[in-house]
Design a protein around this motif. Structure first.
Motif, PDB file in Angstrom:
ATOM      1  N   LYS A 381       0.703  -1.366  -0.148  1.00 47.76           N
ATOM      2  CA  LYS A 381      -0.008   0.000  -0.095  1.00 47.76           C
ATOM      3  C   LYS A 381       1.019   1.233  -0.011  1.00 47.76           C
ATOM      4  CE  LYS A 381      -3.445  -2.453   2.692  1.00 47.76           C
ATOM      5  NZ  LYS A 381      -3.818  -2.927   4.155  1.00 47.76           N
ATOM      6  N   TYR A 382       2.192   1.155   0.753  1.00 49.69           N
ATOM      7  CA  TYR A 382       2.914   2.207   0.635  1.00 49.69           C
ATOM      8  C   TYR A 382       4.267   1.702   0.481  1.00 49.69           C
ATOM      9  CZ  TYR A 382      -0.731   5.303   2.771  1.00 49.69           C
ATOM     10  OH  TYR A 382      -1.569   6.330   2.839  1.00 49.69           O
ATOM     11  N   ASN A 400       2.152   6.889  -1.498  1.00 45.27           N
ATOM     12  CA  ASN A 400       1.081   6.070  -1.635  1.00 45.27           C
ATOM     13  C   ASN A 400       0.970   5.370  -3.146  1.00 45.27           C
ATOM     14  OD1 ASN A 400      -1.741   5.385  -2.297  1.00 45.27           O
ATOM     15  ND2 ASN A 400      -2.221   6.914  -0.367  1.00 45.27           N
ATOM     16  N   MET A 401       0.809   4.077  -3.022  1.00 44.17           N
ATOM     17  CA  MET A 401       0.860   3.232  -4.358  1.00 44.17           C
ATOM     18  C   MET A 401      -0.370   3.411  -4.978  1.00 44.17           C
ATOM     19  SD  MET A 401       4.079   2.526  -4.395  1.00 44.17           S
ATOM     20  CE  MET A 401       4.102   1.111  -5.579  1.00 44.17           C
ATOM     21  N   GLY A 404      -0.393   7.517  -5.884  1.00 39.66           N
ATOM     22  CA  GLY A 404       1.068   7.918  -6.619  1.00 39.66           C
ATOM     23  C   GLY A 404       1.534   9.177  -5.823  1.00 39.66           C
ATOM     24  N   THR A 405       0.909   9.689  -4.878  1.00 38.51           N
ATOM     25  CA  THR A 405       1.446  10.729  -3.913  1.00 38.51           C
ATOM     26  C   THR A 405       2.574  10.650  -3.277  1.00 38.51           C
ATOM     27  OG1 THR A 405      -0.191  10.634  -2.545  1.00 38.51           O
ATOM     28  CG2 THR A 405      -0.787  12.036  -4.147  1.00 38.51           C
ATOM     29  N   GLN A 406       3.521  11.325  -3.016  1.00 33.14           N
ATOM     30  CA  GLN A 406       4.656  11.282  -2.082  1.00 33.14           C
ATOM     31  C   GLN A 406       5.166  12.457  -1.125  1.00 33.14           C
ATOM     32  OE1 GLN A 406       8.092   8.921  -3.986  1.00 33.14           O
ATOM     33  NE2 GLN A 406       9.369  10.424  -3.296  1.00 33.14           N
ATOM     34  N   GLU A 407       5.499  12.002  -0.151  1.00 36.38           N
ATOM     35  CA  GLU A 407       5.695  13.197   0.779  1.00 36.38           C
ATOM     36  C   GLU A 407       6.909  12.636   1.662  1.00 36.38           C
ATOM     37  OE1 GLU A 407       2.992  14.421   3.938  1.00 36.38           O
ATOM     38  OE2 GLU A 407       1.639  12.977   2.995  1.00 36.38           O
ATOM     39  N   GLU A 408       7.873  13.545   2.246  1.00 36.08           N
ATOM     40  CA  GLU A 408       8.901  13.251   3.090  1.00 36.08           C
ATOM     41  C   GLU A 408       8.286  13.515   4.446  1.00 36.08           C
ATOM     42  OE1 GLU A 408      12.420  15.462   2.153  1.00 36.08           O
ATOM     43  OE2 GLU A 408      13.126  14.004   0.817  1.00 36.08           O
TER      44      GLU A 408
END
Length: 422
Positions: A381-382, A400-401, A404-408
């Motif tokens: 899932k991630y 987030n698979m 498609g969003t991504q954050e640090e």
């Protein structure tokens, strides 16, 4: 030298074993709602237990048991069914002395019978069964039957057929036994050797013969229902009334004969009518056995139960094309780049798992692209990406698979971050 699995056994591999776990967990949950408690008995017992408890005239005892002598010359048998062992434990551990009765038990475990392997039938198979000991109330018969039907229906099966019969009390069975002997004896030489032996041992078992089932005398054999006394008739009618009150459809089949000697009063089978299920349609069988505890040295104790094969249940689900709601996804896959990041990922993964997350990482030193492919295969899932650069800044990139969003986020907060998202 290469080794192969023994005939009639099977390896249940990852991808398939999850179905077993789901079915078994469903059965355990259902038993908890019905207040049946789990019992675990030995896989082998003294042979005499099954000879007395299952019955000398049965195919199980005569042909199918795995029996051997131990080092002290004692005859030991791998259990071919679960009822005899459960009742033996009930008697030996004096469960009948508990103030709350009936004693309601269930078991799940491997059984062993030497028979011809075929679809859904193995020499080592897993059986789920329940036993209710200590009540003569026909309501407990209906409860046991309802539990079995409930399990199949909870798992989604629809092509089901419940068949019930009464084998009567001791008086009714004695009258029926004499009528069966009188019916078959003049022409018993036309039947197989097994039936000839059963004539005096247990003539009811002749009706269950597979070899001679088309013999004309089978069609005209006296029905047990013709010999039920008033008490047996009332008992059987009560069971039917309770099943009807539960909204459970059934058919009365006077020819239904359970294969074990200890049955009396209620007998039942649940069958699958699903197309392509196979020639053997029986999924589950059971009935009442009021004399079994006494036969193996205990006090007179009424009992009723059923047993079913997990293999046949799964085969029925497949025949009806029912997909169980099983997911093999994981919460987070940790992708690493660089030696320091790879080392840090070991403890990070440990922390994630201790926090209750289902997590995995690469152990083959794959490139980053290959690690992402591995994450896809795990249906992650991630994905948490940790490189030496991120490690130096004490952050980790979480993707987030699905979106498609991504954050640090900081490494210290990644677990709480994932937990809140999941």
């Amino acid at each position: 030298m290469s080794f192969q699995i023994p005939r009639g056994t099977q390896d249940i591999l990852p991808g398939e074993v999850e179905k077993w776990q789901f079915v078994e967990n469903t059965a355990r949950d259902l038993c908890n709602r019905y207040q049946y408690k789990e019992i675990r008995t030995p896989i082998f017992e003294h042979t005499e237990l099954f000879a007395r408890g299952v019955g000398e005239s049965t195919d199980i005892v005569q042909k199918e048991m795995y029996t051997f002598l131990d080092r002290k010359g004692r005859s030991i048998t791998l259990r071919p069914e679960g009822t005899a062992s459960t009742v033996r434990s009930f008697v030996e551990k004096k469960l009948y002395a508990n103030p709350s009765q009936p004693t309601k038990l269930y078991y799940i475990g491997p059984m062993f019978r030497y028979e011809r392997p075929q679809t859904g039938r193995f020499r080592q198979f897993v059986q789920f069964g329940v036993e209710a000991l200590g009540s003569n109330d026909p309501a407990i018969d209906a409860e046991v039957i309802s539990l079995a039907m409930n399990l199949y229906q909870t798992l989604g099966l629809k092509s089901l057929k419940l068949v019930i019969n009464s084998l009567g009390d001791a008086e009714s069975r004695k009258a029926h036994r004499e009528a069966l002997i009188a019916h078959f004896e003049p022409r018993i030489e036309e039947f197989c050797s097994d039936c000839q032996t059963r004539l005096k041992q247990n003539p009811l078992r002749i009706l269950d013969c597979k070899k001679d089932r088309d013999h004309e005398l089978m069609e005209t054999a006296p029905s047990i229902l013709e010999f039920l006394n008033d008490d047996s008739k009332k008992y059987f009618q009560k069971v039917q009334d309770y099943l009807g009150a539960n909204g459970i459809s059934f058919e009365v089949d006077p020819g239904l004969v359970r294969g074990l000697d200890y049955y009396n009063h209620t007998a039942f089978e649940i069958m699958s009518n699903a197309e392509g299920f196979g020639a053997i349609t029986t999924l589950c069988g059971g009935g009442r056995y009021n004399g079994l505890a006494q036969d193996i040295g205990g006090p007179e104790t009424p009992g009723i139960g059923f047993a079913l094969s997990i293999e046949r249940l799964l085969a029925a689900l497949e025949a009806e094309k029912i997909e169980l709601p099983i997911t093999s996804s994981i919460d987070c896959y940790v992708v690493t780049m660089g030696d320091q990041a790879k080392d840090r990922a070991v403890s990070l993964l440990y922390e994630m798992r201790n926090a209750g997350l289902i997590a995995e990482k690469d152990y083959e030193d794959k490139k980053m692209k290959a690690q992402f492919k591995s994450a896809d295969r795990h249906q992650a899932k991630y994905v948490a990406v940790l490189g030496d650069d991120e490690l130096e800044r004490n952050v980790i990139a979480v993707k987030n698979m699905e979106t498609g969003t991504q954050e640090e986020v900081s490494i210290e907060e990644v677990i709480s971050y994932l937990t809140s998202k999941l």
